[in-house]
Write a protein that holds these residues in place. Structure first.
Motif, short mmCIF file in Angstrom:
data_model
loop_
_atom_site.label_atom_id
_atom_site.label_comp_id
_atom_site.label_asym_id
_atom_site.label_seq_id
_atom_site.Cartn_x
_atom_site.Cartn_y
_atom_site.Cartn_z
N THR A 4 0.85 -1.19 0.00
CA THR A 4 0.00 0.00 0.00
C THR A 4 0.89 1.24 0.00
OG1 THR A 4 -1.63 -1.20 1.33
CG2 THR A 4 -1.89 1.18 1.17
N PRO A 5 0.70 2.15 -0.95
CA PRO A 5 1.53 3.36 -0.97
C PRO A 5 1.20 4.27 0.21
CG PRO A 5 -0.23 3.51 -2.58
CD PRO A 5 -0.28 2.12 -2.02
N ALA A 6 2.03 5.26 0.41
CA ALA A 6 1.76 6.25 1.45
C ALA A 6 0.45 6.97 1.15
CB ALA A 6 2.91 7.25 1.53
N ALA A 7 -0.19 7.49 2.19
CA ALA A 7 -1.51 8.11 2.04
C ALA A 7 -1.51 9.22 1.01
CB ALA A 7 -1.98 8.64 3.40
N ASP A 8 -0.51 10.11 1.08
CA ASP A 8 -0.50 11.24 0.14
C ASP A 8 -0.25 10.77 -1.29
OD1 ASP A 8 2.09 10.47 0.75
OD2 ASP A 8 2.91 12.50 0.65
N VAL A 9 0.55 9.73 -1.47
CA VAL A 9 0.82 9.19 -2.80
C VAL A 9 -0.45 8.58 -3.40
CG1 VAL A 9 2.10 7.45 -4.11
CG2 VAL A 9 3.25 8.77 -2.32
N LEU A 10 -1.17 7.81 -2.60
CA LEU A 10 -2.40 7.18 -3.08
C LEU A 10 -3.45 8.23 -3.42
CD1 LEU A 10 -4.01 4.66 -3.72
CD2 LEU A 10 -4.59 4.44 -1.28
N ARG A 11 -3.59 9.23 -2.58
CA ARG A 11 -4.60 10.27 -2.84
C ARG A 11 -4.25 11.09 -4.08
NH1 ARG A 11 -4.94 10.28 3.09
NH2 ARG A 11 -7.02 9.52 3.61
N GLU A 12 -2.97 11.35 -4.29
CA GLU A 12 -2.55 12.07 -5.50
C GLU A 12 -2.81 11.22 -6.74
OE1 GLU A 12 1.51 13.08 -4.92
OE2 GLU A 12 1.09 14.59 -3.37
N ASP A 13 -2.58 9.91 -6.60
CA ASP A 13 -2.79 9.00 -7.73
C ASP A 13 -4.26 8.97 -8.13
OD1 ASP A 13 -2.20 7.18 -9.71
OD2 ASP A 13 -2.26 5.44 -8.39
N VAL A 14 -5.17 8.83 -7.15
CA VAL A 14 -6.59 8.76 -7.50
C VAL A 14 -7.09 10.10 -8.04
CG1 VAL A 14 -7.06 6.88 -5.88
CG2 VAL A 14 -7.37 9.23 -5.13
N ALA A 15 -6.49 11.20 -7.58
CA ALA A 15 -6.88 12.51 -8.12
C ALA A 15 -6.48 12.61 -9.60
CB ALA A 15 -6.22 13.63 -7.32
N ARG A 16 -5.29 12.11 -9.94
CA ARG A 16 -4.86 12.12 -11.35
C ARG A 16 -5.76 11.23 -12.20
NH1 ARG A 16 0.40 12.18 -9.05
NH2 ARG A 16 0.46 9.89 -9.11
N ILE A 17 -6.11 10.07 -11.66
CA ILE A 17 -6.99 9.15 -12.40
C ILE A 17 -8.32 9.83 -12.68
CG2 ILE A 17 -8.32 7.01 -12.22
CD1 ILE A 17 -5.94 5.92 -10.52
N ARG A 18 -8.85 10.49 -11.70
CA ARG A 18 -10.15 11.15 -11.85
C ARG A 18 -10.07 12.27 -12.89
NH1 ARG A 18 -14.52 10.96 -8.12
NH2 ARG A 18 -16.06 12.59 -8.51
N ASP A 19 -8.95 13.00 -12.89
CA ASP A 19 -8.78 14.10 -13.84
C ASP A 19 -8.70 13.60 -15.28
OD1 ASP A 19 -8.86 16.02 -11.89
OD2 ASP A 19 -6.67 16.21 -11.71
N ARG A 20 -7.98 12.50 -15.50
CA ARG A 20 -7.79 12.06 -16.89
C ARG A 20 -8.85 11.08 -17.36
NH1 ARG A 20 -2.42 8.93 -15.07
NH2 ARG A 20 -3.32 6.89 -14.59
#
Length: 261
Positions: free
Chosen positions: A175-191
């Motif tokens: 499991t990635p760090a909390a901030d890394v995971l949240r940044e990843d899902v934000a990018r997914i949502r954007d694209r």
């Protein structure tokens, strides 16, 4: 013999309960006498069975005194089944077209808690990946379809799921760090799509995109999965195909592009 008799008695009771549910589904609201007449049972035994169904949430008293209607539990199950059948039935032709165009496996996944469950898979023509077969599940922080499901959850629900994933100590994937995971899902949502690059199986990549129903609710994610060298170099093209397929399934379900958040 006693076991056989008990089994037959249980089946008979279930049959009678089913007849009551069918009668209420057809008529919406009925009195005990009307239900008894509809199912061909004495009023006294019908009343006793009604009490059991009320305790289970399958039947409830209607506003008019002495009448009954289907309960919330029955309607919830019916709604889940209706939505599931609609999604799977409408998705299959779109998934076959996606598989044919992309020439790799196409998958459909539902969210169940903090995991994504594969409910349909149409094989591609390359190596068969054993990572995600029908009935298998993955945590929502890995894989194309699981990450798409996580990224497009309503924000409050998404935060709760991420917290639960981060707190788990028995997950089979890091499991990635909390901030890394949240940044990843934000990018997914954007694209509009999720990218999985060997995070589940070495040599396998995937792209996933969300599916919404007529109420704008996230109900599934569609993805493609195959050999990394066949997907990564064509990411822009294949990701667009996945997004178009997910959008087409959503449109088939009556989704009109309302706010997803």
């Amino acid at each position: 013999m006693a076991d056989i008799a008990a089994e037959e008695g249980g089946i008979e009771i279930l049959s009678k309960a089913g007849a009551i549910v069918d009668a209420l589904a057809a008529a919406k609201v009925l009195t005990v006498n009307a239900i008894a007449e509809a199912v061909g049972e004495p009023t006294s035994s019908t009343y006793r069975l009604l009490q059991s169904l009320i305790a289970m949430g399958w039947v409830e008293p209607a506003p008019s005194r002495g009448t009954y209607r289907l309960g919330l539990a029955c309607m919830q199950v019916g709604g889940v089944l209706e939505d599931s059948l609609d999604v799977r039935g409408l998705a299959l032709p779109r998934m076959r077209e996606l598989r044919s165009t992309a020439d790799v496996a196409a998958l459909l996944c539902y969210r169940r808690g903090t995991r994504a469950v594969c409910v349909e898979r149409i094989e591609g023509h390359d190596v068969r990946s054993v990572a995600m077969q029908v009935g298998d599940s993955l945590p929502l922080h890995v894989g194309g379809a699981p990450l798409a499901l996580l990224a497009f959850l309503p924000s409050g629900e998404q935060h709760a799921v991420i917290d639960e994933l981060l707190a788990a100590d028995d997950l089979p994937y890091p499991t990635p760090a909390a901030d890394v995971l949240r940044e990843d899902v934000a990018r997914i949502r954007d694209r509009g799509y999720a990218r999985s690059d060997e995070d589940v199986t070495i040599g396998i990549a995937a792209f996933g995109s969300p599916v919404f129903n007529h109420r704008g609710e996230l109900v599934a994610a569609v993805s493609i999965s195959g050999l990394r060298e066949r997907l990564i170099d064509r990411e822009s093209e294949l990701a667009a195909l996945v997004m178009d397929t997910a959008a087409a399934i959503s449109a088939d379900l009556g989704y009109e592009g309302a706010d997803r958040g």
